[in-house]
Motif scaffolding. Structure first.
Motif, mmCIF file in Angstrom:
data_model
loop_
_atom_site.group_PDB
_atom_site.id
_atom_site.type_symbol
_atom_site.label_atom_id
_atom_site.label_comp_id
_atom_site.label_asym_id
_atom_site.label_seq_id
_atom_site.Cartn_x
_atom_site.Cartn_y
_atom_site.Cartn_z
ATOM 1 N N ASP A 1 0.316 5.522 0.943
ATOM 2 C CA ASP A 1 -0.252 6.581 1.322
ATOM 3 C C ASP A 1 0.247 7.679 0.475
ATOM 4 N N TYR B 1 -4.851 6.233 -3.638
ATOM 5 C CA TYR B 1 -5.078 6.271 -2.106
ATOM 6 C C TYR B 1 -4.292 7.231 -1.480
ATOM 7 N N GLY B 2 -4.947 8.285 -0.321
ATOM 8 C CA GLY B 2 -3.955 9.210 0.198
ATOM 9 C C GLY B 2 -5.070 9.465 1.523
ATOM 10 N N THR B 3 -4.197 9.923 2.416
ATOM 11 C CA THR B 3 -5.035 10.493 3.683
ATOM 12 C C THR B 3 -4.783 12.041 4.142
ATOM 13 N N VAL C 1 5.012 5.885 1.532
ATOM 14 C CA VAL C 1 4.325 7.211 1.694
ATOM 15 C C VAL C 1 4.997 7.989 0.581
ATOM 16 N N LYS D 1 0.929 -1.326 0.142
ATOM 17 C CA LYS D 1 -0.009 -0.040 0.189
ATOM 18 C C LYS D 1 0.930 1.265 -0.099
ATOM 19 N N ALA E 1 -7.168 12.010 -1.044
ATOM 20 C CA ALA E 1 -6.909 12.562 0.318
ATOM 21 C C ALA E 1 -7.887 13.240 0.770
ATOM 22 N N TYR F 1 -4.474 1.553 -4.212
ATOM 23 C CA TYR F 1 -3.360 1.401 -3.086
ATOM 24 C C TYR F 1 -2.238 1.624 -3.641
ATOM 25 N N PHE G 1 3.047 -0.212 4.168
ATOM 26 C CA PHE G 1 2.573 0.970 3.807
ATOM 27 C C PHE G 1 3.981 1.867 3.335
ATOM 28 N N TRP H 1 -6.309 4.293 8.571
ATOM 29 C CA TRP H 1 -5.983 3.248 7.513
ATOM 30 C C TRP H 1 -6.724 2.209 7.503
#
Length: 747
Positions: free
Chosen positions: A55, A305-307, A78, A53, A275, A364, A76, A328
């Motif tokens: 992020d 995917y992002g936060t 990033v 995954k 995000a 992801y 993850f 997550w």
């Protein structure tokens, strides 16, 4: 910005060919594939830590890699993004933290550079900004963040807001476009920003704008509307059709997936991350879950995917992980399961989308890896990014051996020995993680597939780029007078053809730069023909975003003081070696048309030969897709050209025993004056896995990058179409029923 606390004949032929590719790829086989995807295998919560995954939207301002190490245990990686945001540390400090994190954990951290627009109206700002961006890219940045302060807070000397499509920024964005630099754009805000707090659809927005009233546009009616912000952004993207644009936060079109779909349809190179807007997807799921799920499947190649999680310099990795891990896991539950559960952004429970694995993998990590091809690389020298490797680390002039063909054709064994001796050794090569093109001292090339357990040579050293010339036919001395007399009487002199296929390599120069298809690494080779005053230049480019695809530009120059009669040429002419038994036999896709309406896909059996001419072969029938593919169970090789106008060329395929010949060939005669150059169409060679639909889709995307996009197939294209042939014929069901019953009983 962060606000997760965190909880051939005519030009129309090419258009028709593109449409055909899109219809076949998108409607036929791929439509069936996506139909299967909708009900495909799914991940579970137990798979959370096992699946790779990324992020692709975080802001880490602490150079301690403790958080990175903890995230790795959950699967993850990033992308940490610098932003010119007053609540964050200064840009230089953000950049230093990002560089240190990447140096410490290059396989797990990528970063994006940013710049200040505060002095964008001052002389020297553009050059200084380019220098800052270039320095960031040299330090490993994979893109450039452009923030919402352009359009929402930056003002000119008259106090007017400066929008993203302002003329001052056009040279910078053109520079991004020309250099293949990815732009991460956050323009505007969510639509909720223009609504009163009690009318906002998600709790996250309500809390953010309550604490950031300066960004709450409902309190500032003098500011541009949401529609104004989106229109300015769209004008900017439209003005730069080759710009690799990633819209942050669902491109601020989070309120309705239909609006985001329209944006993605309009701009085929654009992608978006999710995000800080997944709550908006969940809100729409409550209203129409089927529509949101269908959107995620249809645009599965365009979403990341992002936060938007942020880490202040003083926050420890353990503290950040404690905040972000529940988020997550909640997002994983939403995308992968069909459970109903409570989320922090909504008052009512939401039901998960239950997306297929193939969609989740793209969301992801695969889409992020394709969008940022130089990111998350460690032990390998370059990964997807192409590189040059000189064998022997010496100039080509000093490593080129002298080959002596001592064997004669006195016996079959001698002939084989002569061929083996004539292969020489590869002295320079250009390669990425999937393809290696190797060249010997006569500019012959070999295709090697990478990425498997070991490198696999698919061809020998072939004379891939040849020039066919016409010359006076040698005549015996006694016949010379007769020939001269015939010529004086008006008869043409006797001619013969010769193929120039060996060119002594004189230089090989590596470089890098932008193309209409994105950034890439190049190798430019120059050589002189053996026995003729002809020079060949050949530039091979491997694209960062398209691993396994080599662009080939070839030009021949007449260096003599006499006209040169050219009869034809070839590019990427190769003989594919016999397939091993476990790989099955070769198959071919040929994009040309034929008067007998034969199948586009056929097995390549002994004796198979097809010219695949792309001109008219009937009064009302001709043209085609300028691509030919030959594949087997484990791999395939495609050859074609990327010109935007139809070319009267051929893409021949021929079985030679268990081997297969392929090429791009032109047969239009012309005469080159002394010093004149013959530039051939931009060709490509692609090594791939899967069948012919893989290179067809790649061809579609490469043409899209040049501004040629096929229309979106209508819904009716996915329906069954009934067709009958044999008008005027009479048949009886009873005559064929027994045969049908036999087939049914044997099925």
């Amino acid at each position: 910005m962060t606000r997760t606390p965190v909880r051939a004949a005519l030009p129309v032929l090419l258009s028709a060919a593109l449409t055909a590719v899109a219809m076949v790829a998108s409607s036929g086989v791929l439509a069936a594939t996506k139909s299967k995807e909708a009900d495909g295998a799914r991940y579970t919560m137990a798979d959370f830590a096992k699946v790779p995954k990324i992020d692709s939207h975080v802001h880490l301002h602490n150079a301690d890699p403790a958080f990175i190490d903890a995230a790795r245990q959950l699967g993850f990686k990033v992308l940490t993004i610098n932003v010119d945001y007053p609540d964050f540390p200064p840009l230089d400090e953000q950049q230093q933290a990002a560089i240190e994190l990447r140096k410490a954990r290059p396989a797990d951290v990528a970063w994006a550079v940013s710049f200040s627009s505060e002095t964008s109206d001052q002389p020297g700002w553009l050059d200084a900004t380019k220098q800052r961006v270039d320095a960031g890219l040299r330090a490993g940045a994979v893109g450039v963040k452009v923030w919402k302060n352009i359009g929402m807070s930056l003002r000119d000397k008259q106090g007017r807001l400066v929008m993203i499509d302002d003329a001052r920024f056009k040279p910078l964005f053109t520079y991004f476009e020309d250099q293949g630099i990815t732009m991460l754009g956050h323009q505007g805000e969510p639509h909720n920003c223009w609504l009163p707090l009690d009318k906002m659809t998600v709790i996250n927005d309500r809390e953010y704008f309550a604490h950031h009233p300066q960004y709450h546009m409902a309190l500032h009616p003098e500011m541009p509307s949401w529609e104004d912000q989106m229109a300015a952004r769209d004008r900017m993207v439209a003005a730069h059709p080759r710009l690799k644009f990633v819209g942050m936060h669902m491109a601020s079109l989070e309120r309705n997936v239909d609006e985001l779909a329209a944006f993605l349809d309009r701009f085929p190179l654009a992608k978006v991350d999710l995000a800080a807007r997944i709550g908006q997807l969940q809100y729409q799921s409550q209203l129409d879950r089927a529509k949101v799920r269908a959107f995620m499947i249809k645009y599965q190649d365009r979403l990341m995917y992002g936060t938007d999680v942020s880490q202040p310099p003083q926050q420890s990795g353990a503290e950040l992980l404690k905040e972000v891990e529940p988020v997550w896991r909640m997002h994983w539950r939403y995308f992968n399961t069909e459970e109903s559960f409570k989320v922090s952004d909504l008052k009512k429970p939401v039901k998960g989308l239950g997306l297929p694995k193939v969609v989740v993998d793209k969301l992801y990590h695969l889409n992020a890896e394709r969008s940022y091809p130089t990111a998350w690389k460690a032990a390998r020298m370059t990964g997807r990014r192409a590189f040059l490797q000189w064998l022997g680390a010496a100039p080509v002039a000093t490593i080129t051996p002298t080959l002596a063909l001592a064997a004669t054709a006195a016996s079959p064994g001698a002939a084989a020995a002569a061929r083996a001796a004539d292969l020489g050794r590869g002295h320079v090569r250009l390669q990425d993680e999937r393809l290696s093109l190797q060249f010997d001292e006569r500019m012959r090339s070999r295709i090697v597939r990478l990425g498997g357990a070991r490198p696999l040579a698919l061809t020998g050293f072939d004379a891939g780029e040849q020039l066919i010339v016409a010359e006076l036919k040698p005549v015996a001395a006694g016949a010379a007078a007769t020939a001269l007399g015939a010529e004086a009487a008006g008869a043409p002199p006797p001619m013969t053809t010769r193929t120039l296929e060996r060119f002594a390599l004189t230089s090989a120069v590596p470089s890098s730069g932008a193309t209409p298809f994105g950034a890439g690494q190049r190798l430019t080779l120059t050589g002189k023909a053996e026995g003729a005053a002809v020079e060949k230049t050949m530039t091979v480019t491997l694209l960062d975003e398209h691993p396994g695809v080599a662009l080939i530009e070839v030009a021949f120059i007449n260096r003599s003081d006499k006209p040169l009669r050219v009869q034809g040429w070839t590019v990427a002419s190769h003989r594919l070696l016999a397939a091993p038994r476990h790989a099955g036999g070769w198959w071919t896709y040929s994009g040309s048309t034929h008067t007998d309406r034969r199948d586009w896909m056929q097995p390549v059996k002994r004796g198979f030969e097809q010219r695949n001419f792309l001109g008219m072969d009937s009064s009302d029938y001709g043209g085609g897709t300028p691509l030919v593919d030959v594949w087997r169970r484990d791999l395939g090789v495609a050859v074609g050209h990327l010109d935007k106008l139809p070319r009267l060329v051929s893409l021949p395929v021929k079985a030679v025993g268990e081997q297969v010949d392929i090429a791009l060939r032109g047969d239009e005669p012309r005469t080159l004056a002394p010093g004149e150059t013959l530039a051939l169409p931009l060709a490509f060679v692609a090594v791939h896995e899967g069948d012919c639909f893989v290179p067809l889709d790649r061809y579609r995307r490469l043409m899209n990058a040049q501004g040629l996009a096929a229309p979106e197939p209508p819904r009716s294209a996915h329906d069954a179409v009934w067709c009958a042939w044999g008008y005027g014929a009479t048949s009886r069901w009873s005559a064929c029923a027994p045969r049908c019953r036999r087939r049914r009983s044997s099925a």
